[in-house]
Design a protein around this motif. Structure first.
Motif, short mmCIF file in Angstrom:
data_model
loop_
_atom_site.label_atom_id
_atom_site.label_comp_id
_atom_site.label_asym_id
_atom_site.label_seq_id
_atom_site.Cartn_x
_atom_site.Cartn_y
_atom_site.Cartn_z
N ASP A 80 46.56 36.09 52.86
CA ASP A 80 47.74 36.47 52.09
C ASP A 80 48.36 35.25 51.42
N LEU A 81 47.75 34.08 51.62
CA LEU A 81 48.22 32.84 51.03
C LEU A 81 47.25 32.37 49.96
N VAL A 101 47.01 26.73 50.79
CA VAL A 101 47.60 25.55 50.18
C VAL A 101 49.12 25.62 50.18
N ASP A 102 49.69 26.82 50.38
CA ASP A 102 51.13 26.99 50.26
C ASP A 102 51.81 27.55 51.50
N LEU A 116 54.32 35.58 57.86
CA LEU A 116 53.85 34.67 56.81
C LEU A 116 54.94 33.64 56.57
N TYR A 117 54.56 32.37 56.50
CA TYR A 117 55.52 31.32 56.15
C TYR A 117 55.02 30.65 54.88
N ARG A 118 55.64 30.99 53.76
CA ARG A 118 55.21 30.47 52.47
C ARG A 118 56.21 29.42 51.99
N PRO A 123 53.48 23.67 46.99
CA PRO A 123 53.22 22.23 47.07
C PRO A 123 52.21 21.78 46.01
N GLN A 124 52.47 20.62 45.43
CA GLN A 124 51.59 20.06 44.42
C GLN A 124 50.77 18.92 45.02
N GLY A 125 49.60 18.67 44.43
CA GLY A 125 48.87 17.46 44.80
C GLY A 125 47.66 17.67 45.67
#
Length: 391
Positions: A80-81, A101-102, A116-118, A123-125
């Motif tokens: 789900d991410l 990644v998020d 879910l913890y979004r 986040p970038q990079g």
């Protein structure tokens, strides 16, 4: 002419009955296959195996769960991410955690999502999924491109740490959580943090390609790093660190940049592969016991303490079995395929054997029942038992 063709056909058929050709993936005659899954999908991270016999496989943005005993697929679901799963799933007291990644998601053993913890904004990079670990106070520790988060198992946020660098590895115990952060421009560092996010100790690692951490049977922290660039003044290192202070007890260096993770035997020995060799070190002082050249060896090592055997894979689809003393017992090209067809003008059997290489770069896993789990880079999985007798 027809009689000749018929005779050749009968002869080939008799040969096939007496000595059947190898077909597909096999460990015969050294191993007995328990199950084989040819279309599991290419793993995007190492598998996670639980004590109750569940096998969790990250395949791109999907999670697939198998029954380890018989290889039956139990369920699969998409994350789900965002992003591809590039870190192994964490299973803590039966609860499953997977990172994108998020953020991170918590699941039941049947794959249903409980929360879910979004992270917003995304986040970038980094294109790699976050890292996840258990640690002090029973918290769940999540590392993504923008920082390091401590969460309660019920999802509640506790604290966040950031040095404005990527979080690339994390592992915890009851006292602290060990976190590696860095980037290619400023180098990498390893720090130990307590349950409140306060630094306990810090250690610079320089410019590295990757890092692997594990706890040894002696209670110390073992860190494997490969250099970002292999030059005259750089090398891969295995460091044994004091967990409380971060001080180096010993270090073993190899002029390479392809060291695998390490595994341990019960006789105070650690094993790893690199530079097309299998290495054996004494964990008390880091001295070399032996090294054995193995052509194209590329995976970590599975350790069978009962049989005193080691197993490692290669980039050309070969599986090696080595004794604790450093002697090659057997090796097997498991993906060799031989096919036969009938000639269109007669009964002559034509050998159209093809040999497609399927690398074994993920470490075999020694299972509690004495069998071995193996996965290939093309998405084949198997469970087998070594039946080769000592000579």
């Amino acid at each position: 002419m027809r009689l000749v063709s018929l005779f050749v056909l009968i002869t080939f058929c008799l040969i096939m009955i007496v000595s059947p050709a190898e077909a597909g993936y096999t460990v015969y005659p050294y191993g007995q296959m328990k199950w084989l899954e040819l279309k599991a999908g290419k793993l995007s991270a190492d598998v996670t195996i639980t004590d109750n016999g569940l096998l969790y496989c990250p395949v791109g943005n999907k999670i697939v769960c198998y029954d380890l005993h018989n290889g039956t697929k139990l369920w699969e679901r998409k994350m789900d991410l965002g992003g591809k799963i590039t870190e192994p799933l964490l299973v803590d007291n039966g609860t499953v955690y997977a990172t994108g990644v998020d953020g991170i998601q918590q699941m039941k053993p049947n794959g249903s999502v409980t929360w879910l913890y979004r992270i917003y904004p995304k986040p970038q990079g980094s294109k790699s999924s976050g890292v996840v670990a258990t640690g002090p106070q029973g918290l769940i520790y999540l590392g993504v491109a923008d920082g390091f988060y401590a969460l309660e198992p019920q999802k509640n946020f506790k604290w966040r740490y950031s040095d404005e660098k990527n979080v690339v590895a994390a592992m915890g115990d009851q006292e602290v959580v060990y976190v590696c952060t860095g980037n290619k421009d400023e180098g990498y560092s390893l720090r130990a943090m307590d349950h409140q996010g306060e630094r306990v100790w810090h250690k610079g690692l320089g410019d590295i390609l990757n890092i692997r951490m594990t706890f040894g049977p002696d209670g110390h922290l073992y860190v494997v790093t490969n250099p970002a660039r292999l030059e005259s003044n750089t090398s891969a290192k295995i460091q044994c660190l004091d967990r409380e202070t971060g001080k180096e007890r010993w270090v073993y260096s190899v002029k390479a940049n392809d060291l695998t993770g390490i595994t341990f035997s019960t006789d105070n020995t650690l094993f790893f592969c690199g530079k097309q060799k299998l290495f054996s070190l004494n964990i008390k002082d880091g001295t070399l016991r032996w090294d054995l050249p193995l052509l194209n060896a590329a995976s970590g090592v599975a350790v069978d303490d009962q049989k005193q055997r080691l197993y490692a894979g290669s980039t050309d689809g070969r599986l090696f079995c080595v004794s604790f003393a450093g002697r090659l017992i057997w090796d097997k090209e498991i993906d060799k395929t031989t096919g036969q067809t009938l000639h269109k003008d007669g009964g002559i059997m034509i050998d159209t054997g093809k040999d497609e290489k399927d690398a074994i770069t993920r470490a075999p896993v020694m299972l509690k029942d004495g069998s071995i789990f193996l996965s290939t880079d093309k998405g084949v999985m198997m469970k087998f038992v070594d039946i080769k007798k000592e000579q």
